[in-house]
Design a protein around this motif. Structure first.
Motif, mmCIF file in Angstrom:
data_model
loop_
_atom_site.group_PDB
_atom_site.id
_atom_site.type_symbol
_atom_site.label_atom_id
_atom_site.label_comp_id
_atom_site.label_asym_id
_atom_site.label_seq_id
_atom_site.Cartn_x
_atom_site.Cartn_y
_atom_site.Cartn_z
ATOM 1 N N UNK A 156 0.498 -1.210 0.266
ATOM 2 C CA UNK A 156 0.171 -0.472 0.345
ATOM 3 C C UNK A 156 0.778 1.324 0.322
ATOM 4 N N UNK A 157 2.272 0.984 0.595
ATOM 5 C CA UNK A 157 2.541 2.517 0.837
ATOM 6 C C UNK A 157 3.341 2.664 -0.168
ATOM 7 N N UNK A 158 4.278 2.137 -1.299
ATOM 8 C CA UNK A 158 4.592 2.018 -2.143
ATOM 9 C C UNK A 158 3.877 2.488 -2.883
ATOM 10 N N UNK A 159 2.432 1.904 -2.972
ATOM 11 C CA UNK A 159 1.815 1.779 -4.902
ATOM 12 C C UNK A 159 0.933 3.617 -4.205
ATOM 13 N N UNK A 160 0.835 3.638 -2.999
ATOM 14 C CA UNK A 160 0.092 5.227 -2.659
ATOM 15 C C UNK A 160 1.112 5.910 -2.523
ATOM 16 N N UNK A 161 2.596 5.942 -2.960
ATOM 17 C CA UNK A 161 3.733 6.949 -3.437
ATOM 18 C C UNK A 161 3.467 7.293 -4.571
ATOM 19 N N UNK A 162 3.836 5.895 -5.476
ATOM 20 C CA UNK A 162 3.954 6.459 -6.595
ATOM 21 C C UNK A 162 2.098 7.373 -7.580
ATOM 22 N N UNK A 163 1.894 6.435 -6.393
ATOM 23 C CA UNK A 163 0.374 7.164 -7.196
ATOM 24 C C UNK A 163 0.178 8.645 -6.825
ATOM 25 N N UNK A 164 0.788 9.329 -5.580
ATOM 26 C CA UNK A 164 0.212 10.690 -5.131
ATOM 27 C C UNK A 164 1.538 11.933 -6.289
ATOM 28 N N UNK A 165 2.857 10.838 -7.389
ATOM 29 C CA UNK A 165 3.668 11.615 -7.738
ATOM 30 C C UNK A 165 2.760 11.566 -9.279
ATOM 31 N N UNK A 166 1.677 10.700 -9.463
ATOM 32 C CA UNK A 166 1.514 10.796 -11.160
ATOM 33 C C UNK A 166 0.225 11.995 -11.008
ATOM 34 N N UNK A 167 -0.512 12.201 -9.702
ATOM 35 C CA UNK A 167 -1.597 13.137 -9.352
ATOM 36 C C UNK A 167 -1.208 14.142 -9.559
ATOM 37 N N UNK A 168 -2.730 15.273 -10.033
ATOM 38 C CA UNK A 168 -1.902 16.717 -10.133
ATOM 39 C C UNK A 168 -1.787 17.470 -9.296
ATOM 40 N N UNK A 169 -0.736 18.137 -8.312
ATOM 41 C CA UNK A 169 -0.726 18.754 -7.560
ATOM 42 C C UNK A 169 0.420 18.548 -6.786
#
Length: 247
Positions: free
Chosen positions: A13-26
């Motif tokens: 979850x942590x790794x997925x969320x970290x990469x996801x955060x980098x791909x979202x606007x803002x």
């Protein structure tokens, strides 16, 4: 910009969320937590703004861990694994801290089931979840602004008792009567007896908390002091006495 990766995000979850955060606007921060028990999980997920798959998973399954993504503008997302589906994750918005009454009539921006590919997940969140969240947020903020413009319920001290005007909504009347206020003889006010000051204070706190859920608040005031009679010195009354007789 997308980057290729060969990391397997299943269960991470942590790794997925970290990469996801980098791909979202803002600009987003990531707060990952592991939970020792269901109580910790529920405290963490209590404000998840969902009435569908994500809410069901939170209520029915021990999720073990989750992550909260927070953007500079206050937007927050809840991320966790999908129970019994190792190749999926769940993403939902977190409701803003506004009075419950502000959410009345507003449909929840239900979360999404996304694959364990954070790049594909970012597309689903950016084009589906975030627009729904922003539309719902605008509605509840507008509702909250209307609620804040409401006239407060005023309690006035009359001796040891507190009086509230009877010119209030039915919902407010119910709150008052459920916490010890009774109609006055004239019917123009509700009265909270002050014989027991501790119980009176407890009732006022409870009423204030309940009214906050209706988007209004209490105002306490003392009655204006009465203007006393004119205190100018009175002119003494002179009584005419008969003249003394001279012998």
């Amino acid at each position: 910009m997308r980057h290729q990766h060969d990391h397997d995000f299943e269960h991470d979850v942590e790794g997925f969320a970290t990469v996801l955060a980098g791909e979202l606007p803002g600009h987003w921060t990531v707060d990952h937590r592991e939970h020792a028990n269901r109580a910790e999980q529920m405290n963490r997920a209590g404000a998840v703004w969902d009435m569908d798959t994500v809410a069901d998973a939170i209520a029915r399954h021990p999720l073990g861990h989750d992550a909260i993504l927070a953007r500079d503008d206050g937007t927050r997302l809840y991320v966790t694994g999908r129970p019994s589906h190792e190749d999926d994750f769940l993403v939902a918005a977190i409701a803003p801290p506004l009075p419950p009454a502000a959410f009345e009539g507003v449909r929840e921006p239900d979360g999404v089931v996304v694959p364990a590919d954070p790049f594909a997940a970012a597309d689903a969140v950016a084009t589906g979840l975030l627009p729904r969240y922003e539309a719902a947020l605008a509605q509840v903020q507008d509702n909250a602004a209307r609620l804040n413009s409401r006239t407060p319920v005023t309690l006035t001290w009359v001796g040891p008792d507190l009086h509230a005007t009877a010119d209030v909504s039915e919902a407010v009347r119910t709150v008052l009567t459920e916490h010890g206020f009774v109609p006055s003889d004239t019917g123009h006010t509700f009265v909270l007896n002050g014989d027991d000051t501790a119980l009176q204070a407890q009732a006022v706190r409870a009423v204030g908390a309940r009214l906050a859920t209706h988007g209004t608040h209490l105002a306490l005031r003392h009655p204006a002091p009465r203007t006393g009679p004119d205190t100018a010195t009175a002119t003494p009354v002179r009584h005419n006495r008969p003249a003394a007789r001279v012998r």
